[in-house]
Design a protein around this motif. Structure first.
Motif, PDB file in Angstrom:
ATOM      1  N   PRO A   6       0.733  -1.382   0.020  1.00 61.19           N
ATOM      2  CA  PRO A   6       0.023  -0.116  -0.190  1.00 61.19           C
ATOM      3  C   PRO A   6       0.666   1.076   0.028  1.00 61.19           C
ATOM      4  O   PRO A   6       0.510   2.311  -0.390  1.00 61.19           O
ATOM      5  N   PHE A  10       1.493   5.975  -1.965  1.00 62.54           N
ATOM      6  CA  PHE A  10       1.685   7.238  -1.457  1.00 62.54           C
ATOM      7  C   PHE A  10       3.052   7.483  -1.012  1.00 62.54           C
ATOM      8  O   PHE A  10       3.352   8.082  -0.113  1.00 62.54           O
ATOM      9  N   TYR A  18      -0.672  15.988  -4.064  1.00 61.72           N
ATOM     10  CA  TYR A  18      -1.964  15.958  -3.365  1.00 61.72           C
ATOM     11  C   TYR A  18      -2.760  17.186  -3.228  1.00 61.72           C
ATOM     12  O   TYR A  18      -2.246  18.515  -2.768  1.00 61.72           O
ATOM     13  N   GLU A  42      -7.726  10.835  13.257  1.00 61.63           N
ATOM     14  CA  GLU A  42      -7.791  10.440  12.000  1.00 61.63           C
ATOM     15  C   GLU A  42      -6.873   9.332  11.565  1.00 61.63           C
ATOM     16  O   GLU A  42      -5.661   9.421  11.689  1.00 61.63           O
ATOM     17  N   ALA A  44      -5.249   7.530   8.621  1.00 60.95           N
ATOM     18  CA  ALA A  44      -4.840   7.543   7.340  1.00 60.95           C
ATOM     19  C   ALA A  44      -4.924   8.999   7.102  1.00 60.95           C
ATOM     20  O   ALA A  44      -5.488   9.377   6.028  1.00 60.95           O
ATOM     21  N   ILE A  50      -8.044  16.978   5.797  1.00 57.47           N
ATOM     22  CA  ILE A  50      -9.090  17.225   6.748  1.00 57.47           C
ATOM     23  C   ILE A  50      -8.714  17.462   8.270  1.00 57.47           C
ATOM     24  O   ILE A  50      -9.685  18.344   8.753  1.00 57.47           O
ATOM     25  N   ILE A  66       0.788   5.666   7.296  1.00 61.06           N
ATOM     26  CA  ILE A  66       1.864   4.735   6.889  1.00 61.06           C
ATOM     27  C   ILE A  66       3.160   5.378   5.998  1.00 61.06           C
ATOM     28  O   ILE A  66       3.983   4.923   5.847  1.00 61.06           O
ATOM     29  N   SER A  67       2.718   6.660   5.297  1.00 57.80           N
ATOM     30  CA  SER A  67       3.531   7.217   4.129  1.00 57.80           C
ATOM     31  C   SER A  67       4.547   8.224   4.978  1.00 57.80           C
ATOM     32  O   SER A  67       3.743   9.398   5.214  1.00 57.80           O
ATOM     33  N   MET A  70       3.781  11.467   2.771  1.00 60.25           N
ATOM     34  CA  MET A  70       2.555  12.336   3.084  1.00 60.25           C
ATOM     35  C   MET A  70       2.564  12.921   4.301  1.00 60.25           C
ATOM     36  O   MET A  70       1.987  13.939   4.373  1.00 60.25           O
ATOM     37  N   GLY A  88       2.555   4.367  11.183  1.00 61.35           N
ATOM     38  CA  GLY A  88       2.226   2.722  11.439  1.00 61.35           C
ATOM     39  C   GLY A  88       0.952   2.451  10.590  1.00 61.35           C
ATOM     40  O   GLY A  88       0.350   3.496   9.650  1.00 61.35           O
ATOM     41  N   ASP A  89       0.566   1.128  10.747  1.00 58.65           N
ATOM     42  CA  ASP A  89      -0.534   0.622  10.047  1.00 58.65           C
ATOM     43  C   ASP A  89      -1.767   1.055  10.696  1.00 58.65           C
ATOM     44  O   ASP A  89      -1.948   0.685  11.969  1.00 58.65           O
ATOM     45  N   PHE A  90      -2.954   1.709  10.090  1.00 53.49           N
ATOM     46  CA  PHE A  90      -3.983   2.114  10.825  1.00 53.49           C
ATOM     47  C   PHE A  90      -4.956   1.005  11.340  1.00 53.49           C
ATOM     48  O   PHE A  90      -5.689   1.459  12.276  1.00 53.49           O
ATOM     49  N   VAL A 105     -11.652   8.472   6.097  1.00 50.94           N
ATOM     50  CA  VAL A 105     -12.119   9.221   4.934  1.00 50.94           C
ATOM     51  C   VAL A 105     -11.774   8.809   3.608  1.00 50.94           C
ATOM     52  O   VAL A 105     -10.775   8.021   3.446  1.00 50.94           O
ATOM     53  N   ASN A 111      -8.126   0.475   1.928  1.00 47.36           N
ATOM     54  CA  ASN A 111      -6.910   0.241   1.429  1.00 47.36           C
ATOM     55  C   ASN A 111      -6.346  -0.958   2.462  1.00 47.36           C
ATOM     56  O   ASN A 111      -5.110  -1.329   2.387  1.00 47.36           O
ATOM     57  N   LEU A 112      -7.057  -1.433   3.589  1.00 50.73           N
ATOM     58  CA  LEU A 112      -6.833  -2.550   4.255  1.00 50.73           C
ATOM     59  C   LEU A 112      -7.267  -3.916   3.292  1.00 50.73           C
ATOM     60  O   LEU A 112      -8.494  -3.705   2.790  1.00 50.73           O
TER      61      LEU A 112
HETATM   62  C1  SAM Z   1      -6.587   8.587  -0.316  1.00 54.83           C
HETATM   63  S1  SAM Z   1      -5.336   9.302   0.904  1.00 54.83           S
HETATM   64  C2  SAM Z   1      -6.188  10.196   2.350  1.00 54.83           C
HETATM   65  C3  SAM Z   1      -5.454  10.902   3.023  1.00 54.83           C
HETATM   66  C4  SAM Z   1      -6.481  11.855   3.658  1.00 54.83           C
HETATM   67  N1  SAM Z   1      -7.304  10.968   4.676  1.00 54.83           N
HETATM   68  C5  SAM Z   1      -7.357  12.558   2.935  1.00 54.83           C
HETATM   69  O1  SAM Z   1      -8.514  12.553   3.009  1.00 54.83           O
HETATM   70  O2  SAM Z   1      -6.913  13.562   2.286  1.00 54.83           O
HETATM   71  C6  SAM Z   1      -4.896   7.685   1.846  1.00 54.83           C
HETATM   72  C7  SAM Z   1      -3.798   7.734   2.901  1.00 54.83           C
HETATM   73  O3  SAM Z   1      -3.776   6.417   3.614  1.00 54.83           O
HETATM   74  C8  SAM Z   1      -2.674   6.100   3.966  1.00 54.83           C
HETATM   75  N2  SAM Z   1      -2.651   4.585   4.226  1.00 54.83           N
HETATM   76  C9  SAM Z   1      -3.100   3.495   3.262  1.00 54.83           C
HETATM   77  N3  SAM Z   1      -3.046   2.602   3.807  1.00 54.83           N
HETATM   78  C10 SAM Z   1      -2.509   2.505   5.205  1.00 54.83           C
HETATM   79  C11 SAM Z   1      -2.380   1.753   6.246  1.00 54.83           C
HETATM   80  N4  SAM Z   1      -2.436   0.552   6.050  1.00 54.83           N
HETATM   81  N5  SAM Z   1      -2.032   2.374   7.535  1.00 54.83           N
HETATM   82  C12 SAM Z   1      -1.911   3.811   7.664  1.00 54.83           C
HETATM   83  N6  SAM Z   1      -1.976   4.738   6.398  1.00 54.83           N
HETATM   84  C13 SAM Z   1      -2.472   4.105   5.432  1.00 54.83           C
HETATM   85  C14 SAM Z   1      -1.681   6.725   2.791  1.00 54.83           C
HETATM   86  O4  SAM Z   1      -0.459   6.739   3.293  1.00 54.83           O
HETATM   87  C15 SAM Z   1      -2.517   7.832   2.457  1.00 54.83           C
HETATM   88  O5  SAM Z   1      -1.873   8.974   3.066  1.00 54.83           O
END
Ligand code: SAM
Length: 241
Positions: A6, A10, A18, A42, A44, A50, A66-67, A70, A88-90, A105, A111-112
């Motif tokens: 994943p 990002f 972004y 929040e 991710a 937001i 996780i990124s 970002m 970390g992993d949400f 959101v 993404n999980l």
């Molecule tokens: C579509 S973006 C949305 C970011 C923000 N929430 C927004 O609305 O603008 C998805 C975000 O999810 C994060 N992400 C994806 N999988 C993740 C995971 N397993 N754990 C933590 N973050 C994750 C990515 O790094 C990215 O920042």
């Protein structure tokens, strides 16, 4: 998609491009009402699209992502260095304490990539919610999959003299996964932006919530509280005890 992680979706290039989506004012108003005095978390958090305007309303907003790319963008924005973000992993909800509001959101719950990870996320969220707390999920409704031919989709996103951009998607109904790549073809070469999601219908999410000891408190067709019905392409769902 073999070899996919994943965090590949990002990286630095995506983080720098972004932008806002246009629904931020309505989303923040919706979330502010549920956050009360806070705090909010929040999952991710990304670049703070937001979280930053919500924090500007006087609510403490923490985040998980996780990124590093970002989160670097978030920290570089005004007020961004005030937010506490855990890398970390949400699905683990790797934070201490409880929150009045936890939210994820822009389809990011998907993404999980397994049902287990999504259920684990609900369970860990429940462990970090105050008794009167709310968990808000905004994701798409997978009804558009019925319109796919041969479980595939290709769209010409942009055609210019020096670049063509394509969106290429394949659906695996057995795993409920969508494998997608945004492909850019130009004189500079080919650039690929892969993203994989594991979708779930609203009813499956409601069962995940029940496994975690939560229940659906409300569901709308958008941040503007439009009614949720068969035409809704997204839903904003609120879970609590
Ligand atoms: C579509 S973006 C949305 C970011 C923000 N929430 C927004 O609305 O603008 C998805 C975000 O999810 C994060 N992400 C994806 N999988 C993740 C995971 N397993 N754990 C933590 N973050 C994750 C990515 O790094 C990215 O920042």
């Amino acid at each position: 998609m073999k070899g996919y992680e994943p965090v590949m979706s990002f990286g630095e290039d995506v983080a720098q491009m972004y932008r806002d989506r246009g629904d931020e004012i309505a989303a923040v108003a919706f979330l502010e009402q549920l956050a009360g005095p806070g705090p909010a978390l929040e999952l991710a958090i990304g670049t703070g699209r937001i979280a930053l305007p919500l924090a500007a309303r006087g609510i403490r907003v923490d985040g998980v992502d996780i990124s590093p790319a970002m989160v670097d963008q978030l920290h570089a924005k005004p007020g961004g260095d005030q937010l506490s973000v855990t890398l970390g992993d949400f699905a683990d909800v790797p934070v201490l304490g409880t929150y009045r509001l936890i939210f994820v959101v822009w389809n990011t719950l998907f993404n999980l990539l397994t049902q287990d990870d999504q259920v684990r996320c609900f369970e860990n969220v429940a462990a970090h919610l105050t008794d009167d707390g709310s968990f808000v999920v905004e994701v798409f409704v997978p009804a558009f999959l019925y319109r796919l031919r041969h479980h595939q989709h290709v769209e010409a996103e942009a055609i210019a003299v020096d670049e063509v951009r394509l969106d290429v998607l394949r659906h695996d109904a057995a795993t409920q996964r969508l494998e997608e790549s945004h492909v850019s073809l130009s004189r500079a070469g080919v650039r690929l932006h892969p993203v994989v999601q594991r979708y779930a219908w609203p009813s499956e999410l409601d069962l995940m919530a029940r496994i975690a000891g939560l229940r659906l408190k409300g569901r709308w067709g958008g941040w503007d509280r439009a009614p949720f019905n068969a035409s809704s392409s997204v839903h904003v769902s609120v879970y609590g005890r």
